[in-house]
Design a protein around this motif. Sequence first.
Motif, PDB file in Angstrom:
ATOM      1  N   GLN A  65       0.828  -1.210   0.000  1.00 54.37           N
ATOM      2  CA  GLN A  65       0.000   0.000   0.000  1.00 54.37           C
ATOM      3  C   GLN A  65       0.866   1.265   0.000  1.00 54.37           C
ATOM      4  O   GLN A  65       0.439   2.312  -0.494  1.00 54.37           O
ATOM      5  CB  GLN A  65      -0.931   0.001   1.211  1.00 54.37           C
ATOM      6  N   TYR A  66       2.080   1.163   0.511  1.00 48.80           N
ATOM      7  CA  TYR A  66       2.979   2.321   0.558  1.00 48.80           C
ATOM      8  C   TYR A  66       3.760   2.463  -0.747  1.00 48.80           C
ATOM      9  O   TYR A  66       4.005   3.582  -1.202  1.00 48.80           O
ATOM     10  CB  TYR A  66       3.911   2.200   1.766  1.00 48.80           C
ATOM     11  N   ASP A  68       2.515   1.527  -3.536  1.00 43.29           N
ATOM     12  CA  ASP A  68       1.479   2.026  -4.461  1.00 43.29           C
ATOM     13  C   ASP A  68       1.370   3.545  -4.376  1.00 43.29           C
ATOM     14  O   ASP A  68       1.180   4.228  -5.396  1.00 43.29           O
ATOM     15  CB  ASP A  68       0.127   1.402  -4.119  1.00 43.29           C
ATOM     16  N   ALA A  69       1.489   4.077  -3.152  1.00 44.25           N
ATOM     17  CA  ALA A  69       1.409   5.535  -2.973  1.00 44.25           C
ATOM     18  C   ALA A  69       2.589   6.236  -3.639  1.00 44.25           C
ATOM     19  O   ALA A  69       2.439   7.321  -4.222  1.00 44.25           O
ATOM     20  CB  ALA A  69       1.366   5.875  -1.484  1.00 44.25           C
ATOM     21  N   ALA A  72       2.077   6.211  -7.390  1.00 39.69           N
ATOM     22  CA  ALA A  72       1.055   7.173  -7.835  1.00 39.69           C
ATOM     23  C   ALA A  72       1.623   8.575  -8.051  1.00 39.69           C
ATOM     24  O   ALA A  72       0.998   9.407  -8.722  1.00 39.69           O
ATOM     25  CB  ALA A  72      -0.082   7.226  -6.813  1.00 39.69           C
ATOM     26  N   THR A  86       9.479   5.464   0.172  1.00 36.90           N
ATOM     27  CA  THR A  86       8.653   4.390   0.710  1.00 36.90           C
ATOM     28  C   THR A  86       8.814   4.312   2.224  1.00 36.90           C
ATOM     29  O   THR A  86       7.837   4.116   2.954  1.00 36.90           O
ATOM     30  CB  THR A  86       9.021   3.040   0.067  1.00 36.90           C
ATOM     31  N   CYS A  89       6.873   7.199   3.674  1.00 37.90           N
ATOM     32  CA  CYS A  89       5.435   6.938   3.591  1.00 37.90           C
ATOM     33  C   CYS A  89       5.014   5.897   4.620  1.00 37.90           C
ATOM     34  O   CYS A  89       3.948   6.022   5.244  1.00 37.90           O
ATOM     35  CB  CYS A  89       5.093   6.470   2.182  1.00 37.90           C
ATOM     36  N   PRO A  94       0.427   7.902   3.452  1.00 35.57           N
ATOM     37  CA  PRO A  94       0.341   8.428   2.086  1.00 35.57           C
ATOM     38  C   PRO A  94      -0.032   9.909   2.013  1.00 35.57           C
ATOM     39  O   PRO A  94       0.399  10.610   1.095  1.00 35.57           O
ATOM     40  CB  PRO A  94      -0.752   7.552   1.448  1.00 35.57           C
ATOM     41  N   GLY A  95      -0.829  10.391   2.971  1.00 35.67           N
ATOM     42  CA  GLY A  95      -1.218  11.798   2.942  1.00 35.67           C
ATOM     43  C   GLY A  95      -0.016  12.714   3.072  1.00 35.67           C
ATOM     44  O   GLY A  95       0.126  13.699   2.320  1.00 35.67           O
ATOM     45  N   LEU A  97       3.024  11.906   2.416  1.00 38.09           N
ATOM     46  CA  LEU A  97       3.871  11.721   1.230  1.00 38.09           C
ATOM     47  C   LEU A  97       3.425  12.654   0.111  1.00 38.09           C
ATOM     48  O   LEU A  97       4.259  13.296  -0.542  1.00 38.09           O
ATOM     49  CB  LEU A  97       3.799  10.264   0.752  1.00 38.09           C
ATOM     50  N   ARG A  98       2.113  12.746  -0.097  1.00 35.26           N
ATOM     51  CA  ARG A  98       1.606  13.634  -1.152  1.00 35.26           C
ATOM     52  C   ARG A  98       1.932  15.099  -0.847  1.00 35.26           C
ATOM     53  O   ARG A  98       2.258  15.873  -1.748  1.00 35.26           O
ATOM     54  CB  ARG A  98       0.094  13.436  -1.315  1.00 35.26           C
TER      55      ARG A  98
END
Length: 214
Positions: A65-66, A68-69, A72, A86, A89, A94-95, A97-98
Motif C-alpha cells: 500500500q505504501y 502504491d502511494a 502514484a 517508501t 510513507c 500516504p497523505g 507523502l503527497r
Amino acid sequence: MTTLSTRGMIEIISHEGVCLEPYLDSVGVWTIGAGQTKSDGFDPKGHAKLTLQECFDLFKKKIKQYTDAVDALNLPLTQTQYDALTSFCYNTGPGNLRKLCGKGRTISQIGDAIMLYTIPKEITERRQKEQTLFKKGLYSNSDGKVLVFPVVNSKPRYAQGYKVDARPFFETKTPVVTVPPVTKPVPAPVPSPAAKPNFWASVASIIASYFRKA
C-alpha cells in the motif's frame, strides 16, 4: 518501473524494529512484527508468537500500500530515492507523502523538505537517514541486520534487543531442477562370425566314420 529493493525493505525494518509477540505501541495500538496492526488486515491482539519468516512475510504484504502511494506520484525516481520515499510513507502515511512531493517541488526540493517532518522529535534521526538515502544514495543499514525486541507485559524491552540477519528471509530462492544424467545406449553385442569349417578336420571325420562302419 522502479520497485522497492530488498535493501530498501531491510532499511525500513531496521528503522521499525521487530517484535515476534503482540505489544502495545506508544499510543496503545496492538502491534506485532515490523509495525503490523489490525488496520493491515491482521489483528495482533492475543496472537501467538510469530516466527521471523512470518513477520517478514506480513511486512511484504503490508508494504504494497505504501509502494502504491509512491508509484502514484509518477516521479522519475532513482532506486534509492524510491526506497527513501517508501520508508517516509511507511512512517508518516500516504497523505504526508503527497504533501511532501506536492506544491510543485522538484526532486531536489523534495529531498530538502524531508526534514520538515520531524514531529515527534524522536523521529528526527530517521528523517536524517531517509534524507541521506534520498539525496546521497547511502543506506544506513550496511550489514542487513535488524533488531528484534522481546516483549514483556505487552511492552517491548528495547534494552534487550538482539540483531538478526534479515537478508536470507528476502532472498528469492531459485527452484533446483534435477536433470537425470544422459546415459548412452549400450550397443547390442555383435555376434561373432560363424567359424569356417576346417578342410582337413572334415576329411579326418569322413575317414573315421568309414572305419567305424567297417
